[in-house]
Design a protein around this motif. Structure first.
Motif, PDB file in Angstrom:
ATOM      1  N   ARG A  77     -12.813  11.590 -21.712  1.00  0.00           N
ATOM      2  CA  ARG A  77     -11.470  12.017 -21.521  1.00  0.00           C
ATOM      3  C   ARG A  77     -10.832  10.802 -20.670  1.00  0.00           C
ATOM      4  O   ARG A  77     -11.143  10.229 -19.890  1.00  0.00           O
ATOM      5  CB  ARG A  77     -11.313  13.183 -21.110  1.00  0.00           C
ATOM      6  CG  ARG A  77      -9.973  13.675 -20.740  1.00  0.00           C
ATOM      7  CD  ARG A  77      -9.768  15.097 -20.333  1.00  0.00           C
ATOM      8  NE  ARG A  77      -8.514  15.667 -20.017  1.00  0.00           N
ATOM      9  CZ  ARG A  77      -8.143  16.922 -19.718  1.00  0.00           C
ATOM     10  NH1 ARG A  77      -9.192  17.615 -19.399  1.00  0.00           N
ATOM     11  NH2 ARG A  77      -6.866  17.226 -19.492  1.00  0.00           N
ATOM     12  N   LEU A  78      -9.588  10.471 -21.089  1.00  0.00           N
ATOM     13  CA  LEU A  78      -8.620   9.663 -20.495  1.00  0.00           C
ATOM     14  C   LEU A  78      -8.269  10.234 -19.133  1.00  0.00           C
ATOM     15  O   LEU A  78      -8.132  11.460 -19.032  1.00  0.00           O
ATOM     16  CB  LEU A  78      -7.369   9.365 -21.002  1.00  0.00           C
ATOM     17  CG  LEU A  78      -7.282   8.122 -22.176  1.00  0.00           C
ATOM     18  CD1 LEU A  78      -5.937   8.115 -22.711  1.00  0.00           C
ATOM     19  CD2 LEU A  78      -7.681   6.842 -21.557  1.00  0.00           C
TER      20      LEU A  78
ATOM     21  N   LYS B  14      -6.732   0.581 -24.037  1.00  0.00           N
ATOM     22  CA  LYS B  14      -6.284   1.100 -25.388  1.00  0.00           C
ATOM     23  C   LYS B  14      -7.022   0.608 -26.570  1.00  0.00           C
ATOM     24  O   LYS B  14      -6.540   0.851 -27.681  1.00  0.00           O
ATOM     25  CB  LYS B  14      -4.510   1.072 -25.593  1.00  0.00           C
ATOM     26  CG  LYS B  14      -3.930   1.799 -24.402  1.00  0.00           C
ATOM     27  CD  LYS B  14      -2.424   1.628 -24.651  1.00  0.00           C
ATOM     28  CE  LYS B  14      -1.556   2.157 -23.537  1.00  0.00           C
ATOM     29  NZ  LYS B  14       0.077   1.980 -23.776  1.00  0.00           N
TER      30      LYS B  14
ATOM     31  N   LEU C 111      -5.417   8.329 -28.834  1.00  0.00           N
ATOM     32  CA  LEU C 111      -4.939   8.173 -27.437  1.00  0.00           C
ATOM     33  C   LEU C 111      -4.664   9.570 -26.782  1.00  0.00           C
ATOM     34  O   LEU C 111      -4.845  10.193 -25.454  1.00  0.00           O
ATOM     35  CB  LEU C 111      -3.944   7.248 -27.052  1.00  0.00           C
ATOM     36  CG  LEU C 111      -4.475   5.640 -27.254  1.00  0.00           C
ATOM     37  CD1 LEU C 111      -3.541   4.708 -26.821  1.00  0.00           C
ATOM     38  CD2 LEU C 111      -5.573   5.528 -26.270  1.00  0.00           C
ATOM     39  N   GLU C 112      -3.619  10.228 -27.507  1.00  0.00           N
ATOM     40  CA  GLU C 112      -3.229  11.580 -27.253  1.00  0.00           C
ATOM     41  C   GLU C 112      -4.438  12.557 -27.312  1.00  0.00           C
ATOM     42  O   GLU C 112      -4.512  13.459 -26.249  1.00  0.00           O
ATOM     43  CB  GLU C 112      -2.288  12.068 -28.321  1.00  0.00           C
ATOM     44  CG  GLU C 112      -1.525  13.452 -28.028  1.00  0.00           C
ATOM     45  CD  GLU C 112      -0.759  13.331 -26.649  1.00  0.00           C
ATOM     46  OE1 GLU C 112      -0.751  14.239 -26.098  1.00  0.00           O
ATOM     47  OE2 GLU C 112      -0.087  12.192 -26.272  1.00  0.00           O
TER      48      GLU C 112
ATOM     49  N   LEU D  66      -7.297  11.798 -26.780  1.00  0.00           N
ATOM     50  CA  LEU D  66      -8.294  11.481 -25.305  1.00  0.00           C
ATOM     51  C   LEU D  66      -7.656  11.918 -24.188  1.00  0.00           C
ATOM     52  O   LEU D  66      -8.277  12.257 -23.098  1.00  0.00           O
ATOM     53  CB  LEU D  66      -8.597   9.990 -25.209  1.00  0.00           C
ATOM     54  CG  LEU D  66      -9.341   9.497 -25.979  1.00  0.00           C
ATOM     55  CD1 LEU D  66      -9.225   7.779 -26.161  1.00  0.00           C
ATOM     56  CD2 LEU D  66     -10.895   9.765 -25.850  1.00  0.00           C
ATOM     57  N   ARG D  67      -6.290  12.283 -24.034  1.00  0.00           N
ATOM     58  CA  ARG D  67      -5.642  12.826 -22.906  1.00  0.00           C
ATOM     59  C   ARG D  67      -6.143  14.379 -22.763  1.00  0.00           C
ATOM     60  O   ARG D  67      -5.977  15.064 -21.455  1.00  0.00           O
ATOM     61  CB  ARG D  67      -4.433  12.783 -23.079  1.00  0.00           C
ATOM     62  CG  ARG D  67      -3.741  11.288 -22.804  1.00  0.00           C
ATOM     63  CD  ARG D  67      -2.174  11.011 -22.786  1.00  0.00           C
ATOM     64  NE  ARG D  67      -1.838   9.752 -22.693  1.00  0.00           N
ATOM     65  CZ  ARG D  67      -1.609   9.059 -23.882  1.00  0.00           C
ATOM     66  NH1 ARG D  67      -1.687   9.605 -24.991  1.00  0.00           N
ATOM     67  NH2 ARG D  67      -1.198   7.604 -23.703  1.00  0.00           N
ATOM     68  N   ASP D  68      -6.437  14.982 -23.821  1.00  0.00           N
ATOM     69  CA  ASP D  68      -6.829  16.420 -24.040  1.00  0.00           C
ATOM     70  C   ASP D  68      -8.399  16.599 -23.451  1.00  0.00           C
ATOM     71  O   ASP D  68      -8.761  17.787 -23.193  1.00  0.00           O
ATOM     72  CB  ASP D  68      -6.280  17.041 -25.239  1.00  0.00           C
ATOM     73  CG  ASP D  68      -4.737  16.971 -25.455  1.00  0.00           C
ATOM     74  OD1 ASP D  68      -4.134  17.097 -24.465  1.00  0.00           O
ATOM     75  OD2 ASP D  68      -4.900  16.868 -26.679  1.00  0.00           O
TER      76      ASP D  68
END
Length: 527
Positions: free
Chosen positions: A526-527, A444, A495-496, A498-500
């Motif tokens: 992307r995560l 993170k 972080l949100e 990167l999840r997309d």
């Protein structure tokens, strides 16, 4: 430098039994295994009941690549600990461990593993406890471990010796659990009748007549000298040396540190075989910090204040400060700080690479070590100013690094180290301009490599490209000259995103020598 330290350490005799765990010149690896029920209980009530698990340990040659065979798993119980340093199990939690009475580990009943999150240098506790022991205070010993829990890396921890019956028997020449006591004092507990309820009985019988008698003596207002009355219940000579060490090391959060709603804090009272109380230090992570240049007198716990108001006790305290003045040069604290930092560096790198729980990157650690060394360098002159004399000169550096074996003490003897280092104020200045290196995400956190020609304050900022005011990461860090790595936590928004999908950032670093910040666009996957 690290190679020189390790080469010297390899020639040292290996300590026997539990003593080896408190060798500050190496790192042990601890493996904890907890069943899911224990994990859930610790998450629900971190400082509640101890939860079962298993413990094993392996020695190392001082490097992550030289870890030996692990001991057989042994039953233990564990809970979380800490106040300002508290972290949940999802973070870099600190732990207290208990072994069964019928099956102590290497003779130990308890272990305390501090996460050192309040001390980026990771040197303060070792330095402080070393000073206390050198003054003849029966203070805790320290060692280092690299901790893994349920096969996850938690990182570098300080192993601090507990003040339990086993340790106190060695420190006090014997411990009778039916007579002697160990009391823990924290959060304002002091030796006044109305504050005695704040003490916790860690060892010894539940009745506290000895503590009540000490409080009565401390508050005595008869015609007898205070030091005479209290001296019948406490070893004032030893206590004044502990207070002198606290003042010298800047222990703001201890007994002699100063006033506050939760002070005094972080100390123990223990009775010896002679029935006299000793005072023992605890919670030393806040020492050696730039903001903690404490005066050598002033407000503190009631015993300290009444001591300075009594001529006999005040003389003992001045003698204790003089002993500090003559003892400190023999300890070579600056060298100990450097050697400790060098030894821990590869383990800290391992923690940063393998654990999302790490708190400080290499640049932040280096800055904290530099601050610690500056404090060490300035304190002798400050003490000399208080005593009205001249600070003794430091002996010439000796080429040996931290030695195991007999502790130095006020009666003579010294510790030697093997390392050569620049003085703490020396800076290495390069001729080229500042540059940015590798930029990447680690868990993170955003990590940015930087080269700066001079030491100073650096500011890292990251924004989402194309979004006005969308700052997702920012940190100010004091760093040395040369190559370093800056780090900051990514925001929930980043972080949100990167999840997309991938995220494009504008990363900038402002360094002391450049009028404009160093800037680069970077694409995080992307995560």
């Amino acid at each position: 430098m690290l190679a020189a330290c390790l080469a010297a350490l390899a020639l040292l005799p290996v300590a026997a039994g539990a003593d080896a765990l408190y060798d500050p010149g190496t790192v042990w690896v601890v493996d904890l295994q907890l069943p899911q029920a224990s994990v859930e209980a610790l998450e629900a009530d971190p400082e509640g009941a101890y939860q079962p698990g298993t413990f094993s340990v392996a020695a190392s040659d001082g490097t992550p690549g030289g870890v030996g065979t692990f001991s057989a798993p042994q039953a233990m119980e564990i809970r979380l600990k800490g106040s300002a340093s508290f972290k949940p199990l999802s973070g870099k939690a600190a732990f207290k461990i208990k072994f069964p009475k019928a099956g102590p580990f290497m003779g130990l009943r308890k272990m305390t593993l501090n996460n050192m999150v309040e001390d980026p240098s990771m040197t303060h506790e070792t330095l402080s406890y070393t000073l206390h022991r050198a003054l003849g205070v029966p203070a805790a010993r320290t060692g280092f471990v690299y901790l893994r829990l349920n096969d996850e890396d938690f990182g570098v921890y300080m192993n601090v010796e507990n003040y339990d019956a086993i340790a106190m028997a060695k420190k006090l020449g014997g411990f009778d659990g039916d007579v002697q006591h160990v009391y823990e004092g924290e959060n304002g507990a002091d030796v006044k009748p109305e504050l005695l309820a704040g003490f916790e009985v860690d060892e010894g019988p539940d009745e506290i007549a000895d503590l009540e008698a000490l409080a009565a003596a401390v508050g005595d207002e008869s015609s007898q000298p205070w030091s005479t009355v209290v001296g019948a219940h406490a070893s004032l000579k030893e206590m004044t040396r502990m207070w002198a060490a606290e003042k010298y090391s800047g222990q703001l959060d201890g007994y002699a540190g100063g006033p506050g709603p939760d002070h005094p804090n972080n100390y123990y009272l223990a009775t010896g075989t002679d029935g006299l109380f000793r005072m023992l230090p605890w919670g030393q992570d806040e020492t050696w910090k730039e903001d903690n240049h404490l005066p050598f007198d002033g407000e503190a716990g009631v015993m300290f204040e009444k001591c300075l108001a009594d001529s006999g006790c005040e003389s003992l305290y001045e003698d204790a400060l003089s002993t500090v003045q003559t003892t400190v040069p023999t300890l070579k604290l600056d060298t100990l700080a450097v050697c400790t930092a060098e030894m821990l560096a590869p383990w800290q790198q391992l923690e940063e690479e393998e654990s999302e729980r790490f708190e400080y990157d290499a640049g932040e650690i280096a800055a904290a070590v530099a601050e610690t060394r500056e404090f060490i360098a300035s304190r002798p002159g400050e003490l000399a100013g208080f005593l009205g004399n001249t600070a003794p000169s430091e002996p010439a550096p000796v080429n040996t690094c931290p030695a195991s074996g007999p502790e130095p003490g006020p009666g003579g003897g010294s510790v030697t180290y093997q390392v050569e280092m620049p003085p703490p104020t020396e800076q290495v200045v390069a001729s080229r301009a500042g540059t940015l290196g590798r930029i990447a995400r680690n868990g993170k956190r955003l990590r940015v490599g930087v080269f700066s020609p001079a030491a100073g304050l650096q500011k890292l900022t990251a924004k989402i490209a194309g979004r006005r005011g969308a700052r997702v990461c920012s940190r100010h860090t004091l760093v040395p000259a040369g190559k370093t790595t800056l780090s900051c936590r990514l925001s929930g928004v980043a972080l949100e995103a990167l999840r997309d999908g991938p995220l494009r950032l504008i990363v900038s670093v402002r360094i002391p020598t450049d009028p404009e910040p160093l800037t680069r666009r970077v694409r995080l996957p992307r995560l």
